[in-house]
Design a protein around this motif. Sequence first.
Motif, PDB file in Angstrom:
ATOM      1  N   GLN A   5       0.820  -1.211   0.000  1.00 50.64           N
ATOM      2  CA  GLN A   5       0.000   0.000   0.000  1.00 50.64           C
ATOM      3  C   GLN A   5       0.858   1.268   0.000  1.00 50.64           C
ATOM      4  OE1 GLN A   5      -1.878  -1.285   3.732  1.00 50.64           O
ATOM      5  NE2 GLN A   5      -3.870  -1.110   2.707  1.00 50.64           N
ATOM      6  N   LEU A   6       0.202   2.400  -0.215  1.00 47.52           N
ATOM      7  CA  LEU A   6       0.833   3.702  -0.071  1.00 47.52           C
ATOM      8  C   LEU A   6       1.154   3.950   1.402  1.00 47.52           C
ATOM      9  CD1 LEU A   6      -1.744   5.807  -2.155  1.00 47.52           C
ATOM     10  CD2 LEU A   6       0.223   4.526  -3.017  1.00 47.52           C
ATOM     11  N   PHE A   7       2.097   4.864   1.661  1.00 41.03           N
ATOM     12  CA  PHE A   7       2.420   5.249   3.035  1.00 41.03           C
ATOM     13  C   PHE A   7       2.264   6.762   3.146  1.00 41.03           C
ATOM     14  CE2 PHE A   7       5.328   6.413   6.508  1.00 41.03           C
ATOM     15  CZ  PHE A   7       4.861   5.561   7.508  1.00 41.03           C
ATOM     16  N   ILE A   8       1.212   7.200   3.845  1.00 43.38           N
ATOM     17  CA  ILE A   8       0.893   8.623   3.956  1.00 43.38           C
ATOM     18  C   ILE A   8       0.561   8.964   5.405  1.00 43.38           C
ATOM     19  CG2 ILE A   8      -0.689  10.461   3.227  1.00 43.38           C
ATOM     20  CD1 ILE A   8      -1.093   8.932   0.602  1.00 43.38           C
ATOM     21  N   ASP A   9       1.216  10.001   5.907  1.00 37.09           N
ATOM     22  CA  ASP A   9       0.952  10.499   7.264  1.00 37.09           C
ATOM     23  C   ASP A   9       1.120   9.414   8.320  1.00 37.09           C
ATOM     24  OD1 ASP A   9       0.496  12.597   8.943  1.00 37.09           O
ATOM     25  OD2 ASP A   9      -1.685  12.584   8.744  1.00 37.09           O
ATOM     26  N   GLY A  10       2.124   8.589   8.136  1.00 34.65           N
ATOM     27  CA  GLY A  10       2.437   7.564   9.125  1.00 34.65           C
ATOM     28  C   GLY A  10       1.612   6.304   9.046  1.00 34.65           C
ATOM     29  N   LYS A  11       0.773   6.154   7.988  1.00 39.04           N
ATOM     30  CA  LYS A  11      -0.099   4.981   7.886  1.00 39.04           C
ATOM     31  C   LYS A  11      -0.071   4.412   6.466  1.00 39.04           C
ATOM     32  CE  LYS A  11      -3.348   6.812  11.326  1.00 39.04           C
ATOM     33  NZ  LYS A  11      -4.742   7.278  11.557  1.00 39.04           N
ATOM     34  N   PHE A  12      -0.208   3.108   6.383  1.00 35.71           N
ATOM     35  CA  PHE A  12      -0.358   2.459   5.083  1.00 35.71           C
ATOM     36  C   PHE A  12      -1.833   2.461   4.699  1.00 35.71           C
ATOM     37  CE2 PHE A  12       3.782   0.742   6.262  1.00 35.71           C
ATOM     38  CZ  PHE A  12       4.455   0.823   5.053  1.00 35.71           C
ATOM     39  N   SER A  13      -2.104   2.708   3.421  1.00 35.88           N
ATOM     40  CA  SER A  13      -3.486   2.745   2.953  1.00 35.88           C
ATOM     41  C   SER A  13      -3.539   2.430   1.468  1.00 35.88           C
ATOM     42  CB  SER A  13      -4.115   4.118   3.205  1.00 35.88           C
ATOM     43  OG  SER A  13      -3.423   5.117   2.479  1.00 35.88           O
ATOM     44  N   ASP A  14      -4.722   1.982   1.022  1.00 40.51           N
ATOM     45  CA  ASP A  14      -4.934   1.760  -0.403  1.00 40.51           C
ATOM     46  C   ASP A  14      -4.962   3.090  -1.140  1.00 40.51           C
ATOM     47  OD1 ASP A  14      -5.159  -0.893   0.224  1.00 40.51           O
ATOM     48  OD2 ASP A  14      -7.321  -1.027  -0.129  1.00 40.51           O
ATOM     49  N   ALA A  15      -4.757   3.042  -2.441  1.00 45.53           N
ATOM     50  CA  ALA A  15      -4.934   4.235  -3.263  1.00 45.53           C
ATOM     51  C   ALA A  15      -6.402   4.639  -3.253  1.00 45.53           C
ATOM     52  CB  ALA A  15      -4.479   3.955  -4.694  1.00 45.53           C
ATOM     53  N   ALA A  16      -6.677   5.920  -3.437  1.00 49.75           N
ATOM     54  CA  ALA A  16      -8.054   6.403  -3.429  1.00 49.75           C
ATOM     55  C   ALA A  16      -8.897   5.707  -4.485  1.00 49.75           C
ATOM     56  CB  ALA A  16      -8.075   7.916  -3.658  1.00 49.75           C
ATOM     57  N   SER A  17      -8.265   5.360  -5.598  1.00 55.34           N
ATOM     58  CA  SER A  17      -8.985   4.694  -6.695  1.00 55.34           C
ATOM     59  C   SER A  17      -9.228   3.217  -6.423  1.00 55.34           C
ATOM     60  CB  SER A  17      -8.182   4.830  -7.991  1.00 55.34           C
ATOM     61  OG  SER A  17      -6.963   4.094  -7.880  1.00 55.34           O
ATOM     62  N   GLY A  18      -8.494   2.653  -5.465  1.00 55.59           N
ATOM     63  CA  GLY A  18      -8.567   1.220  -5.218  1.00 55.59           C
ATOM     64  C   GLY A  18      -7.818   0.388  -6.235  1.00 55.59           C
ATOM     65  N   ALA A  19      -7.076   1.050  -7.136  1.00 54.50           N
ATOM     66  CA  ALA A  19      -6.387   0.339  -8.224  1.00 54.50           C
ATOM     67  C   ALA A  19      -5.019  -0.174  -7.768  1.00 54.50           C
ATOM     68  CB  ALA A  19      -6.232   1.257  -9.422  1.00 54.50           C
TER      69      ALA A  19
END
Length: 492
Positions: A5-19
């Motif tokens: 996943q992406l790493f933003i603001d100290g957290k891993f998360s999916d892309a906004a698009s879910g792609a």
Amino acid sequence: MQRHQLFIDGKFSDAASGAWFDTYNPFTGKVWSQVAAGGAADVERAVQAAHRAFTTGVWPALTASQRGALLRRLGDLIARDADKLAQIEVRDNGKLIAEMRGQLNYIPQWFYYFGGLADKIQGAVIPLDKKDYFNFTRHEPLGVVAAITPWNSPLLLTAWKIAPALAAGCTVVLKPSEFTSVSSLEFVKLFEEAGFPPGVVNVVTGYGKDVGTPLVEHPLVRKITFTGSDATGRMINQSAAKQFKRVSLELGGKSPNIVFNDANLEDAVNGAVSGIFAATGQTCIAGSRLLLQDDIHDAFLEKLTALASTARMGDPLDAGTQVGPITTRQQYDKVLGYIDIAKQDGAKLIMGGAPATRAECGNGWFIEPTIFSGVSNRMRIAQEEVFGPILSVIRFKDEEEAVAIANDSAYGLGAGVWTADIGRAFRMSSRIQAGTVWVNTYRAVSYMSPFGGYKDSGTGRENGMDAIHEYLQVKSVWINTGAATGNPFTMR
């Protein structure tokens, strides 16, 4: 199948698009992981997080010494996980495990060096020509940095950018190559463990048009540091100029490796092989133009082909392998295309020149180490960056002609000179238009020594004390110690 996943603001998360997009192992030619395909919305989140971290909270409140301590702690963690990260790099980009282990074990030094430099950046007191005024300078961080890295040495070049940026007090949004993103996403986990506040370092993966462009154009990004092709670097520079952003661009090369008739030929042959066939020629400093003085040309070429023909190809995770695969299918096709171009232009193929079909190469994207002789410096193979194991051999008569050929290029990143004459070594290093000149060696780099290019090879410097100033701006402070303000309509 692994997913990252992406790493933003100290957290891993999916892309906004879910792609997601696939990432391939160059040795097997097969997908080994999937990576989040970021976009403009993810860039916005990351830049906002980096801007918050720069302007509020823990990070700007730290002293320079405290920032340095975090960087040194990070260096320890990289040293601890060096082998794990090296294995990921090999699966991602196909470079040799011996080289990747060497790089990962060396990378901590960037964080130790810049961690120590963080609190050594000093302003100056200016001895003014005006009475009753005190004037001094401060060096202050630029702000949010966009760091864009290539696929050939992802973590090494990330360290070149992130270590001085953080030492200066900036925050970072990293966009790794879409071909080699996994190691960066594993690497970023160490920042949290080291104690860096959320948002100081963010990673947004994806394609250039989806992530790179909005990142470069974002108004809160004040500095762009990029390593990659000169074509992309030119576009970044043009875009950055619209908002007066600072840029560091480390771009392509067509480096001359010059051998004089008084050189130690055995050493020079090793240097020529290292310059072009190490890392499968996929380095910006590749010595892709081999300039040989007339009276040693034939003997040198015989020794060179004899040594190069023994190169062991195969699995890059095997410590005995010397030449690995091309990192991407697109680059593999491009390199083969340049072999055809060289033949059409009249260069003489004396070795290689085809896909490697050895059993040990499996289904990977391998190309035989290739040497062309009889090359004119005006041929495309001598003027354009190939980024593969393709060597162009060019004759020269004397120093004057060697300098003329060496400088007859749009690029100016590196150069090699092989000679036993110390006077010639100084003359050549002075006259060659390149950011780095190696004498009787090749491909040596250090966190202590500045690195960068002349001409189309880029602008700005990485490594050494010069690098941290790429992330700082100078402020002049004037203090009136008692002078009357006087006439308000005149300059003080």
